[in-house]
Design an enzyme around this catalytic site. Sequence first.
Site, PDB file in Angstrom:
ATOM      1  N   GLU A 355      38.344  62.081 106.433  1.00  0.00           N
ATOM      2  CA  GLU A 355      39.551  61.279 106.304  1.00  0.00           C
ATOM      3  C   GLU A 355      40.387  61.847 105.154  1.00  0.00           C
ATOM      4  OE1 GLU A 355      37.953  57.549 105.072  1.00  0.00           O
ATOM      5  OE2 GLU A 355      39.451  57.318 103.520  1.00  0.00           O
ATOM      6  N   HIS A 440      29.816  53.449 103.628  1.00  0.00           N
ATOM      7  CA  HIS A 440      29.382  53.261 105.016  1.00  0.00           C
ATOM      8  C   HIS A 440      27.869  53.065 105.139  1.00  0.00           C
ATOM      9  CE1 HIS A 440      33.152  55.780 106.376  1.00  0.00           C
ATOM     10  NE2 HIS A 440      33.476  54.592 105.903  1.00  0.00           N
ATOM     11  N   ASN A 478      34.349  56.425 110.706  1.00  0.00           N
ATOM     12  CA  ASN A 478      34.333  55.166 109.958  1.00  0.00           C
ATOM     13  C   ASN A 478      33.742  54.085 110.868  1.00  0.00           C
ATOM     14  OD1 ASN A 478      36.764  56.976 109.695  1.00  0.00           O
ATOM     15  ND2 ASN A 478      36.708  56.030 107.696  1.00  0.00           N
TER      16      ASN A 478
HETATM   17  P1  FDA Z   1      29.895  43.473 105.975  1.00  0.00           P
HETATM   18  O1  FDA Z   1      29.459  44.155 104.741  1.00  0.00           O
HETATM   19  O2  FDA Z   1      31.295  43.651 106.416  1.00  0.00           O
HETATM   20  O3  FDA Z   1      29.663  41.903 105.839  1.00  0.00           O
HETATM   21  C1  FDA Z   1      28.486  41.347 105.310  1.00  0.00           C
HETATM   22  C2  FDA Z   1      28.841  40.040 104.635  1.00  0.00           C
HETATM   23  O4  FDA Z   1      27.642  39.330 104.343  1.00  0.00           O
HETATM   24  C3  FDA Z   1      29.554  40.213 103.296  1.00  0.00           C
HETATM   25  O5  FDA Z   1      30.721  39.431 103.281  1.00  0.00           O
HETATM   26  C4  FDA Z   1      28.538  39.753 102.268  1.00  0.00           C
HETATM   27  O6  FDA Z   1      29.120  39.158 101.121  1.00  0.00           O
HETATM   28  C5  FDA Z   1      27.728  38.757 103.058  1.00  0.00           C
HETATM   29  N1  FDA Z   1      26.350  38.583 102.572  1.00  0.00           N
HETATM   30  C6  FDA Z   1      25.474  39.548 102.197  1.00  0.00           C
HETATM   31  N2  FDA Z   1      24.295  39.018 101.858  1.00  0.00           N
HETATM   32  C7  FDA Z   1      24.418  37.679 102.017  1.00  0.00           C
HETATM   33  C8  FDA Z   1      23.526  36.578 101.816  1.00  0.00           C
HETATM   34  N3  FDA Z   1      22.253  36.755 101.400  1.00  0.00           N
HETATM   35  N4  FDA Z   1      23.997  35.314 102.038  1.00  0.00           N
HETATM   36  C9  FDA Z   1      25.277  35.127 102.468  1.00  0.00           C
HETATM   37  N5  FDA Z   1      26.151  36.135 102.675  1.00  0.00           N
HETATM   38  C10 FDA Z   1      25.722  37.399 102.461  1.00  0.00           C
HETATM   39  N6  FDA Z   1      34.972  51.220 107.727  1.00  0.00           N
HETATM   40  C11 FDA Z   1      35.851  51.606 108.684  1.00  0.00           C
HETATM   41  O7  FDA Z   1      35.518  51.589 109.867  1.00  0.00           O
HETATM   42  N7  FDA Z   1      37.115  52.007 108.319  1.00  0.00           N
HETATM   43  C12 FDA Z   1      37.522  52.063 107.016  1.00  0.00           C
HETATM   44  O8  FDA Z   1      38.667  52.407 106.725  1.00  0.00           O
HETATM   45  C13 FDA Z   1      36.587  51.686 106.011  1.00  0.00           C
HETATM   46  N8  FDA Z   1      36.899  51.766 104.679  1.00  0.00           N
HETATM   47  C14 FDA Z   1      36.055  51.233 103.724  1.00  0.00           C
HETATM   48  C15 FDA Z   1      36.453  51.152 102.395  1.00  0.00           C
HETATM   49  C16 FDA Z   1      35.637  50.523 101.459  1.00  0.00           C
HETATM   50  C17 FDA Z   1      36.070  50.445 100.025  1.00  0.00           C
HETATM   51  C18 FDA Z   1      34.395  49.961 101.879  1.00  0.00           C
HETATM   52  C19 FDA Z   1      33.496  49.260 100.891  1.00  0.00           C
HETATM   53  C20 FDA Z   1      33.999  50.048 103.191  1.00  0.00           C
HETATM   54  C21 FDA Z   1      34.810  50.685 104.127  1.00  0.00           C
HETATM   55  N9  FDA Z   1      34.452  50.741 105.470  1.00  0.00           N
HETATM   56  C22 FDA Z   1      35.334  51.217 106.408  1.00  0.00           C
HETATM   57  C23 FDA Z   1      33.130  50.263 105.917  1.00  0.00           C
HETATM   58  C24 FDA Z   1      33.189  48.886 106.604  1.00  0.00           C
HETATM   59  O9  FDA Z   1      33.925  47.981 105.831  1.00  0.00           O
HETATM   60  C25 FDA Z   1      31.744  48.400 106.814  1.00  0.00           C
HETATM   61  O10 FDA Z   1      31.089  49.340 107.643  1.00  0.00           O
HETATM   62  C26 FDA Z   1      31.687  47.033 107.471  1.00  0.00           C
HETATM   63  O11 FDA Z   1      32.339  46.065 106.685  1.00  0.00           O
HETATM   64  C27 FDA Z   1      30.243  46.600 107.707  1.00  0.00           C
HETATM   65  O12 FDA Z   1      30.252  45.465 108.538  1.00  0.00           O
HETATM   66  P2  FDA Z   1      29.010  44.475 108.595  1.00  0.00           P
HETATM   67  O13 FDA Z   1      29.335  43.406 109.547  1.00  0.00           O
HETATM   68  O14 FDA Z   1      27.784  45.277 108.815  1.00  0.00           O
HETATM   69  O15 FDA Z   1      28.860  43.887 107.107  1.00  0.00           O
END
Ligand code: FDA
Length: 499
Positions: A355, A440, A478
């Site tokens: 990217e 990721h 991504n």
């Molecule tokens: P995700 O992490 O989204 O959600 C999990 C949730 O569960 C969180 O809100 C967390 O707080 C909550 N949680 C965790 N433990 C818990 C508990 N014990 N009790 C209650 N709640 C709990 N991807 C992409 O495709 N394009 C992009 O441009 C980007 N860019 C990017 C930038 C940055 C800075 C980051 C950090 C990440 C990306 N990503 C990305 C990655 C993408 O955001 C990521 O892959 C997904 O959010 C993952 O989705 P999930 O549903 O797996 O979990």
Amino acid sequence: ANDDHVPALVIGSGYGGAVAALRLTQAGIATVVVEMGMAWNTPGSDGKVFCGMLSPDQRSYWLRTTTDQPLGYFLGIPVNKSIARYTGVLDSEKFPGIRVYQGRGVGGGSLVNGGMAVVPKRDYFAQILPSVDVASMYDTYFPRANAALGVNAIDPAWFETADCYQFARVSRDQAKASGYATTFLNNVYDFGYMKQEQANTVPRSALASEVIYGNNYGKRSLDKTYLAAAAATGRLTITAQHAVTAVAPAAAGGYSVTMNQLDTAGATVATKTVRADRVFFAAGSVGTSKLLVAMRAQGRLPNLPAAVGQGWGNNGNVMVARANHIWNTTGALQSGMPAMGIDNWADPAGPVFAEIAPFPAGTELWISLYLAITKNPNRAQFSWNSSTGAVGLSWQTAQNQPAVNAAKRVFDTINKAQATVYRSDLFGPNKVWGDDLTYHPLGGCVLNQATDNYGRLPGYPGLYVVDGSLIPGSTGVNPFVTITALAERNLERILTTDI
Ligand code: FDA
């Protein structure tokens, strides 16, 4: 409330959790989503919900007293600053070999991410998840996910003229001149809104250096798409600032789910237990894996398979930056949302999908920044540490060397063709490769290994995994579209056969 009984409980409100919430509520099932982070819907004293990237305050990081920026240095000097400890929106979770960045709040990663909505290469998807019918993914579930996420394409003519994408045009032209193909990347950020930002007719977000600590405007995060649609059914309850700590079979049937209510300093103010007929693990790759590994070790879910906790990877992430010649200006104004990538995935000697990332410092820096996604085959495990009472991740920084090697082939070639050099001052003093962080996290509870082919946890009817932990460490692009589409597929099956 304490002692409630609910038909369906979803742990976490990111992509997997939001899909589960929408499809369950649409099927008539009252659903509670429990999210440890905040509901990001109330403006702070500056009138904004989120703080900007150039002036991070307590809203930026999850329970830290200093910021931990992905690029933590400039000219080799640390740029992190003190902040008040607060349940901020971005977590940089530290394991010995890697910092894992994750969103915290209602909407999970969608609050902080770059919005890039990329469908994986079809043959690579077939390779990583061989038990999934590929045709139905590409005919049905990827389109369904893209539609519900609000994915849109950039206007190519506008891209050529917009100041805010000069950085991307420079990187594209250099890649092309070095023999690499580039491709536009779709996004969930509203490109129509961004056009108006560039024209100065609306408040700026992507063009005000907003990304990673949240976007105040323009972005179709999950709270505005999937979760809003689920709420519109009248059957959704979202309980924010509650962290689930335990799940175990309940004597009365179903599962008892224990959670800590957190204040904004992260302190527990109450502990509650509710009983749920069905529990959907959607705490993200790290959150779900940690919770399940702990439950198995503590004897609460003792029969979980050995594959739970295995198969974690960083999607081959590595970051790198190049220093351009003085005449190759990348622009003082850079959109926080990337819109283009270098696609060298077909190269058998080292697949790279990079990217072209912004460096939205608000001033000309002549920097070209990239987040490379590579085919790093290394994987790690989560395991329970009985002396600390915590779950660790075995990943070692050295395991990222294949990612560095693959990216180096591409960017050495570009540097040679352009007579340019790497920046070695942004990831540490004299450090070229951002190899110790990932955006990721994937895997830890891999589909058809730790679960059945639809995310059901064997031996525990009514327990499901629906998030990025199902994907075996890599998806080549991504990941959120892959996570969303797989959750759509699995929920459709679960709703027709289990519920
Ligand atoms: P995700 O992490 O989204 O959600 C999990 C949730 O569960 C969180 O809100 C967390 O707080 C909550 N949680 C965790 N433990 C818990 C508990 N014990 N009790 C209650 N709640 C709990 N991807 C992409 O495709 N394009 C992009 O441009 C980007 N860019 C990017 C930038 C940055 C800075 C980051 C950090 C990440 C990306 N990503 C990305 C990655 C993408 O955001 C990521 O892959 C997904 O959010 C993952 O989705 P999930 O549903 O797996 O979990």
